[in-house]
Design an enzyme around this catalytic site. Structure first.
Site, PDB file in Angstrom:
ATOM      1  CB  CYS A  35     -15.894 -16.588 -25.210  1.00 29.15           C
ATOM      2  SG  CYS A  35     -17.362 -17.465 -25.713  1.00 29.15           S
ATOM      3  CG  ASP A  37     -14.032 -12.743 -21.923  1.00 25.50           C
ATOM      4  OD1 ASP A  37     -15.132 -13.366 -22.517  1.00 25.50           O
ATOM      5  OD2 ASP A  37     -13.837 -11.545 -22.300  1.00 25.50           O
ATOM      6  CB  CYS A  62      -7.875  -9.781 -20.318  1.00 23.20           C
ATOM      7  SG  CYS A  62      -9.551  -8.839 -20.533  1.00 23.20           S
ATOM      8  CB  CYS A 106     -14.622  -6.780 -19.722  1.00 24.31           C
ATOM      9  SG  CYS A 106     -13.205  -7.338 -20.556  1.00 24.31           S
TER      10      CYS A 106
END
Lengths: 278, 386
Positions: A35, A37, A62, A106
């Site tokens: 994916c 992350d 990231c 995130c």
């Protein structure tokens, strides 16, 4: 280039609480390398008070994923499990002074890792790997319950927003109609298909006129909204022959679209209509 | 930014060469005329326009009349493909590769939606074109084959001469997007069997907003942009004079620097690549290293994410790019690396360095010094980084 806040940059360059706590009382892992992350959260909990004494993370991802992980661990330290459960993805984003909307997933990943860790602490279903039902996005492995929850908490109304927050729909895109359906069901549950206008027995002329009317008023506007179009080629008894145009040509979803059109005509005209592509 | 950046992202765009800017400036200031005008003030620019055309032609061994100025590489690519299918209305099949620049890839997808049949040829794990698939795809319905000369992400070269030879005498127009290759490799259309070839100014030390399309004499051509009679009716719109003059100048200079690309530039690239592979465990080069542009290296660092690497490099003023999803603006990682079958874990950690003749050995030293500790730190952060 992303517009990150100073906080995000700081926590990315100087992350806090990196690593794994020794002999963790709870472990939460979410995401995967595929994916793009992934987050592993480990907690040390004081069993007597249910208080989180230490929290550490390891994150593959990231800048905003790494910063979100720092924010998460800072937010839950010294809180009880019940208090920690109240931390939402918005809290994480706020702690960072905001995240670019495309990067909100995130913060959601942080929240999910926390939930996984707490479930682990409480001995609830160790891993939700078994849950195959309700899988919406196969590319990023996102389930309907996640989409519903994140959409409700963040008031997401479009599939694009859902992608920003959960990544669902961001891969091949084939689940976007499904996401739209979920959102429609969430925000407009009252909008039921219009009551069928079903006269006793239609003459052929009436039927043709009605089919044309339904296509013009009900079907075409929706296709055009997606950049598509259709043309009514012929009507032969209960067989309606149409041709998909514009963006609908070569669309992978064309078969689904045809089925939808057939369903619509069956509800609004007569129940035994068959729709065929030219 | 405080200090001068270490710019290693020359496949994205390049610095304007000082000589190019000098040559351009008068045409942004006092000589603002229109080359189509009857009066001397405007009309004198016509000579400069034709001089630029000669210079571009000279770089690739073309006749000046075979060069059409455009607004960018993308316009050149779109024009070439559209012209090819427009001039062969009886043919409905377009053949291209799955690793093209979006200028070709997305235009082909657009034409597919309009009813054209498009074959996207696969590549192998070194990024080389599947030649069997190519020969299989060529049928009587093919109007145009469009294959890039060199890939922008990996630098891998395609066998343009071989493909062109196979297509000759079949009535199929062969276009190549040579945007990344021009100026880095010697290209001579007298020997290269292509019908059209796209050039972009800003990849070649000219400004953004100017490009060129080579159209071999005798190739049927249908314009893409209609209006005035500019470019002999092949591309309407008042000429972007200063930039066209810049493109001409840059082509003239490129000719004199082409040996440097194969020597000094390549030496810097090789040194950078070797050092990074030595200093960073679990790193690999993406693409065929034997057959690629002299200035490009694409390296995957396992277990770390590209955007994170780029931002850490950015802290040191080092500019590069990544095929990772997070740095692309979408959630989709590089289509090129995916087509090559590079595992996702390696795509997310891919970094492209692209060097130019303006880079120095100090630039390379700085990356070799700064990057390995960054990879190490990010791996400590990563749950997979063992």
């Amino acid at each position: 280039m992303w517009e990150y806040t100073k906080k995000v940059k700081d926590f990315f360059l100087h992350p806090k609480n990196v690593g794994e706590v020794e002999n963790p009382d709870a472990v939460g892992e979410v995401g995967s390398m595929v994916c793009g992350d992934a987050l592993k959260l480990t907690l040390k909990v004081d069993k007597a008070t249910d208080r989180i004494i230490d929290a550490k993370f390891q994150t593959f991802g990231c800048a905003s994923a790494i910063a979100s992980s720092t924010a998460l661990t800072e937010l839950i330290k010294d809180r009880t499990i019940d208090e920690a459960l109240k931390v939402t993805n918005q809290d994480i984003a706020e702690y960072l002074g905001g995240l670019p909307k495309e990067k909100m997933h995130c913060s959601v990943m942080g929240m999910e890792a926390l939930e996984a860790a707490i479930a682990d602490y409480r001995g609830e279903d160790k891993k939700s790997v078994e849950k195959k039902e309700g899988l919406v996005c196969e590319c990023f492995d996102v389930y309907e319950d996640t989409i519903r929850r994140v959409a409700a908490e963040n008031h997401l109304t479009t599939a694009e927003e859902v992608t920003y927050y959960t990544k669902a729909g961001g891969g091949c895109g084939s689940c976007i109609p499904k996401i739209e359906e979920i959102l429609k069901d969430m925000w407009f549950p009252a909008e039921k298909p219009k009551p069928p206008i079903k006269p006793k027995k239609l003459t052929n002329l009436q039927k043709i006129a009605l089919i044309q009317d339904v296509i013009e008023k009900e079907i075409r506007p929706r296709l055009q909204a997606d950049g598509g179009d259709l043309e009514l080629i012929d009507i032969d008894g209960n067989k309606v022959i149409i041709a998909l145009r514009a963006m609908c040509t070569d669309c992978k979803m064309a078969a689904v679209t045809l089925k939808d059109i057939e369903q619509k005509l069956r509800t609004l005209v007569v129940p035994d209509i068959v729709v065929e592509a030219e | 930014m405080k200090e001068k950046p270490v710019y290693l992202d020359n496949n994205a765009t390049t610095a304007i060469a000082p000589e190019v800017l000098d040559e351009m400036l008068p045409y942004l200031k006092e000589f603002y005329g229109n080359p189509s005008s009857m009066h001397t003030f405007g009309g004198q620019l016509h000579k400069k326009l034709e001089e630029a055309r000669e210079r571009v032609a000279a770089l690739i061994g073309a006749e000046p009349g075979e060069i059409i100025f455009t607004s960018c590489g993308t316009e050149s690519d779109n024009t070439a493909i559209m012209s090819a299918v427009d001039s062969r209305r009886d043919k409905r099949h377009i053949v291209t590769s799955s690793v093209e620049h979006p200028a070709v890839l997305n235009f082909s997808k657009h034409l597919a939606r309009k009813g054209y049949r498009v074959t996207f040829l696969p590549v192998n794990n070194l990024g080389q074109l599947d030649m069997d698939a190519f020969f299989k795809a060529i049928d009587d319905d093919v109007a145009v084959v469009s294959i890039m000369y060199a890939n922008n992400e990996t630098g891998v070269l395609f066998p343009i001469a071989e493909l062109g030879a196979a297509l000759r005498d079949r009535g199929i127009i062969f276009h190549t997007d040579a945007v990344q290759a021009i100026g880095k490799l010697p290209i001579n259309v007298k020997e290269l069997p292509v019908d059209m070839l796209a050039i972009s100014g800003h990849k070649l030390h000219a400004p953004k907003g100017v490009g060129a399309l080579y159209v071999r004499k005798g190739t049927r051509f249908v314009p893409y942009i209609f209006g005035g009679h500019q470019e002999h009716g092949r591309r309407a719109g008042t000429e972007n004079m200063a930039s066209i003059i810049g493109l001409g100048k840059t082509c003239e200079i490129a000719k004199t620097h082409i040996d440097e690309e194969a020597t000094r530039v390549q030496a810097m690239r090789d040194r950078l690549e070797k050092a990074l592979l030595e200093k960073c465990p679990q790193a690999r080069v993406n693409g065929d290293t034997k057959n690629r542009l002299p200035n490009t290296t694409n390296i995957s660092f396992e277990f770390v994410e590209g955007e994170a690497i780029l931002l850490r490099l950015d802290e040191h003023g080092i500019c590069a790019s990544s095929g990772s999803a997070c740095s692309s603006g979408s959630l989709e990682p590089s289509h090129v690396l995916r087509a090559m079958g590079v595992p996702f874990t390696a795509i997310h950690g891919s970094i492209r360095f692209s060097i130019s003749r303006y880079n120095t050995n100090e630039d390379i030293d700085k990356v070799i010094e700064k990057l390995p500790p960054i990879i190490k730190e990010l791996r400590i952060l990563s749950p997979y980084g063992r």
